[in-house]
Design a protein around this motif. Structure first.
Motif, PDB file in Angstrom:
ATOM      1  N   ASP A   1       0.865  -1.178   0.000  1.00  0.00           N
ATOM      2  CA  ASP A   1       0.000   0.000   0.000  1.00  0.00           C
ATOM      3  C   ASP A   1       0.904   1.232   0.000  1.00  0.00           C
TER       4      ASP A   1
ATOM      5  N   PRO B   1      -1.101   9.006  -1.267  1.00  0.00           N
ATOM      6  CA  PRO B   1      -1.152  10.384  -0.762  1.00  0.00           C
ATOM      7  C   PRO B   1      -2.593  10.808  -0.484  1.00  0.00           C
TER       8      PRO B   1
ATOM      9  N   GLY C   1      -5.971   9.025  -0.376  1.00  0.00           N
ATOM     10  CA  GLY C   1      -6.889   9.607   0.610  1.00  0.00           C
ATOM     11  C   GLY C   1      -7.787  10.596  -0.101  1.00  0.00           C
TER      12      GLY C   1
ATOM     13  N   TYR D   1     -10.606   7.536   8.631  1.00  0.00           N
ATOM     14  CA  TYR D   1      -9.434   6.767   8.207  1.00  0.00           C
ATOM     15  C   TYR D   1      -9.524   5.310   8.690  1.00  0.00           C
TER      16      TYR D   1
ATOM     17  N   ASP E   1      -9.903   1.928   6.424  1.00  0.00           N
ATOM     18  CA  ASP E   1      -8.796   0.966   6.512  1.00  0.00           C
ATOM     19  C   ASP E   1      -9.276  -0.425   6.922  1.00  0.00           C
TER      20      ASP E   1
ATOM     21  N   TYR F   1       2.101  -1.670   4.660  1.00  0.00           N
ATOM     22  CA  TYR F   1       1.651  -0.274   4.586  1.00  0.00           C
ATOM     23  C   TYR F   1       2.862   0.629   4.726  1.00  0.00           C
TER      24      TYR F   1
ATOM     25  N   THR G   1       3.987   4.313   5.352  1.00  0.00           N
ATOM     26  CA  THR G   1       3.598   5.694   5.713  1.00  0.00           C
ATOM     27  C   THR G   1       4.593   6.289   6.708  1.00  0.00           C
TER      28      THR G   1
ATOM     29  N   GLN H   1       2.015   7.820  12.026  1.00  0.00           N
ATOM     30  CA  GLN H   1       0.792   7.005  11.961  1.00  0.00           C
ATOM     31  C   GLN H   1       0.933   5.677  12.707  1.00  0.00           C
TER      32      GLN H   1
ATOM     33  N   PHE I   1      -1.819   2.478  13.041  1.00  0.00           N
ATOM     34  CA  PHE I   1      -1.620   1.116  12.545  1.00  0.00           C
ATOM     35  C   PHE I   1      -1.595   0.091  13.679  1.00  0.00           C
TER      36      PHE I   1
END
Ligand code: ARG
Length: 592
Positions: free
Chosen positions: A129, A133, A171, A327, A331, A349, A351, A355, A359
């Protein structure tokens, strides 16, 4: 006996296999095999020491018994790998020149390395993933890392045999759209996706909206309301949303094109809008989610920070109190979809490190939800990264305090690379220098981002990035050009001229051959925790080992077997450097 692609992994497996035959060891024995100081050995197994402590055995005697069992298995060919007990109870393994030569002859090109590495993830279905953005605004420096790290990790995983799907989870259904729609409404702006200034206009409006909602809670509420309206299917907001998505996706695409980025899917948050209800229902049904102050939340009482008894309450909010999804909702829906539709066995994932809480809560919720519904949970991994810092040690910004646009970063990298190439090779035609500069500019941006451990912040510096010395893209690209030039001067292709090669013999040949074999360990290390910097460090060391070899050993000598083996070393160096760079998504250049 076959030539092992990755001797360390094979030795590790063998030691585990014979351990139960040794009194004092059992099937849980971990050999703790690691790379050794090359002056003493190639690999060292350290696991006997803790095992001896546990079974109160003499460590040297236990190590000797283990080595005896290994020899008795008949699977250790000591003409290739010499083994001895050393120190307080280590086992040292050393590859002989015969083994080094055999490896170099057997593993000669990328197809062979791929086949060798393929056993690591053997056909596993993995979804990665990235770069995912948030749209509705232009890409800025913060988007560099997910593009660059995501692609390198993707290529590594693919190289090691997985069936990989790249999914760009943009996003496009969250707060940012509420803010932008509010700003558009307030300004009376008419959004025309075809207008040449559409992107700048939206960006300006987004900035206005974002300043407004930060300063004024009432405006923030209004933005939330616009989002809720959009999510509830309001026709006007949806029409506006379509236009914004069109403009910002086109802008993202222009950036992706310059990075050569192609994902297999673009299933953004909005794709899951009709799939979140099922999440709410299921999670409530299995008793995981409950209403709290109007919102739907999941508590993790088994995890102090996310427990309802924690001092600062941090529930996982999966539906907001105005009914809109967030979010977490999308998810969770995405997780289910990836499992149901793609039978994903692993999801990665990529990022920003900020975050991590999200997660952790997502993964915890996923574990409990899948367990309650008797679904096998894919392995979930969060590949997070730190921040890019400016000269002042703070997050990199423009003079006016805005985030640096990714496009200006690319442009500046290209311009600076042109200056560097022009001063190094003024004789190349200008058009070629421009083409090289484009390749090197992006390569340098990528490499600087990949070369440091991803979980650390790193300081952005143009000088370091574009330096022709050190652990940089220009250095490695130039190393490839130099090795290739040997072949060009001899009228050979890379890979030619090595028939009848003898085994490495001089200290610098042996050191280089060992480094070449170390490619397998670098892959293992990089893959283990999905950290591409291990590969960068390796490539840099390989280039240095090659430099030492080239300085000490003349390639064009009269003895045919010596010349052939040196050409073989040059050829493997060239190909491993090129393959390694390609794994980082850096394309080698012919000249520079
Ligand atoms: N859009 C998010 C951001 O820009 C990243 C999304 C990562 N992927 C995910 N499935 N949450 O921060």
């Amino acid at each position: 006996m076959p030539v092992w692609f990755n001797p360390a992994r094979e030795l590790d497996a063998l030691l585990r296999k014979v351990a139960p035959q040794v009194a004092g060891l059992d099937a849980n024995f971990n050999p703790e095999l690691r790379l050794s100081d090359p002056r003493h050995a190639d690999f060292q197994a350290n696991g006997v020491l803790p095992a001896a402590k546990k079974s109160k055995a003499n460590p040297r005697a236990l190590a000797t018994a283990l080595l005896d069992a290994l020899r008795a298995s008949g699977e250790l060919d000591e003409s290739l790998i010499q083994a001895e007990v050393a120190g307080p109870g280590f086992i040292n393994f050393k590859l002989t020149p015969l083994a080094l030569g055999a490896w170099l002859r057997e593993y000669r090109d990328e197809s062979k390395w791929r086949a060798g590495a393929a056993s690591i993830m053997k056909g596993k279905k993995v979804i990665i993933d990235y770069p995912s953005p948030n749209t509705a605004k232009q890409m800025h420096v913060g988007h560099l890392r997910p593009i660059v790290i995501g692609e390198a990790v993707a290529r590594l995983i693919e190289f090691c045999g997985a069936k990989l799907i790249r999914d760009n989870h943009i996003g496009d259904w969250g707060t940012n759209f509420g803010i932008l729609i509010l700003a558009i409404r307030r300004s009376g702006f008419v959004c025309d996706a075809q207008s040449p200034t559409a992107l700048e206009d939206l960006e300006r409006l987004y900035k206005e909206g974002s300043a407004l909602t930060k300063a004024d809670p009432v405006a923030m509420e209004a933005a939330r309301a616009e989002l809720a309206k959009l999510q509830a299917g309001d026709a006007e907001n949806l029409a506006l949303w379509h236009k914004i998505v069109e403009v910002s996706n086109a802008a993202c695409q222009r950036i992706y094109d310059q990075f050569g980025l192609k994902t297999d899917l673009i299933l953004g948050e909005s794709f899951y809008r009709d799939k979140v209800d099922r999440v709410y229902t299921e999670l409530q049904k299995c008793g995981l989610a409950e209403e709290s102050e109007g919102a739907l939340v999941v508590w993790h009482d088994d995890e102090p920070r996310f427990s309802r008894h924690a001092e600062t309450k941090m529930p996982f909010i999966i539906r907001k109190k105005d009914g809109s999804s967030n979010y977490a909702s999308t998810d969770l829906a995405t997780l289910l979809y990836r499992w149901e539709n793609f039978q994903a066995e692993e999801i990665v994932y990529v990022t920003d490190g900020r975050q991590q809480d999200h997660f952790q809560q997502l993964f915890r919720t996923g574990e409990k939800w899948f367990a309650a519904t008797q679904r096998p949970l894919p392995r979930l991994r969060h590949v997070w990264f730190g921040t890019i810092l400016g000269e002042d040690g703070k997050a990199i910004k423009t003079k006016s305090g805005d985030p640096v646009r990714l496009q200006s970063l690319i442009d500046e990298a290209t311009e600076r690379a042109f200056v560097a190439v022009s001063s190094k090779s003024p004789d190349l035609p200008e058009a070629e220098r421009h083409a090289i500069a484009r390749a090197i500019g992006i390569a340098a941006l990528r490499y600087a981002d990949l070369a440091s451990n991803r979980t650390m912040d790193y300081a952005f510096s143009w000088e370091k990035l574009l330096a022709f010395e050190g652990n940089t893209a220009p250095y490695l690209l130039y190393a490839v050009v130099r090795v290739r030039s040997i072949f060009r001067k001899n009228n050979l292709e890379v890979g030619q001229g090595e028939e009848g090669a003898s085994n490495p013999e001089t200290p610098t040949e042996i050191a280089l051959a060992r480094k070449l074999l170390g490619f397998t360990n670098a892959l293992d290390q990089a893959l283990d925790d999905l950290r591409p910097h291990h590969l960068c460090t390796y490539l840099h060391e390989l280039a240095a080992a090659y430099g030492a070899f080239y300085a000490a050993d003349t390639v064009n000598v009269d003895q045919p077997d010596v010349r052939a083996r040196r050409l073989m070393l040059c050829s493997r160096t060239c190909s491993i450097l090129e393959t390694g760079l390609r794994l980082l998504a850096i394309n080698p250049v012919q000249r520079m």
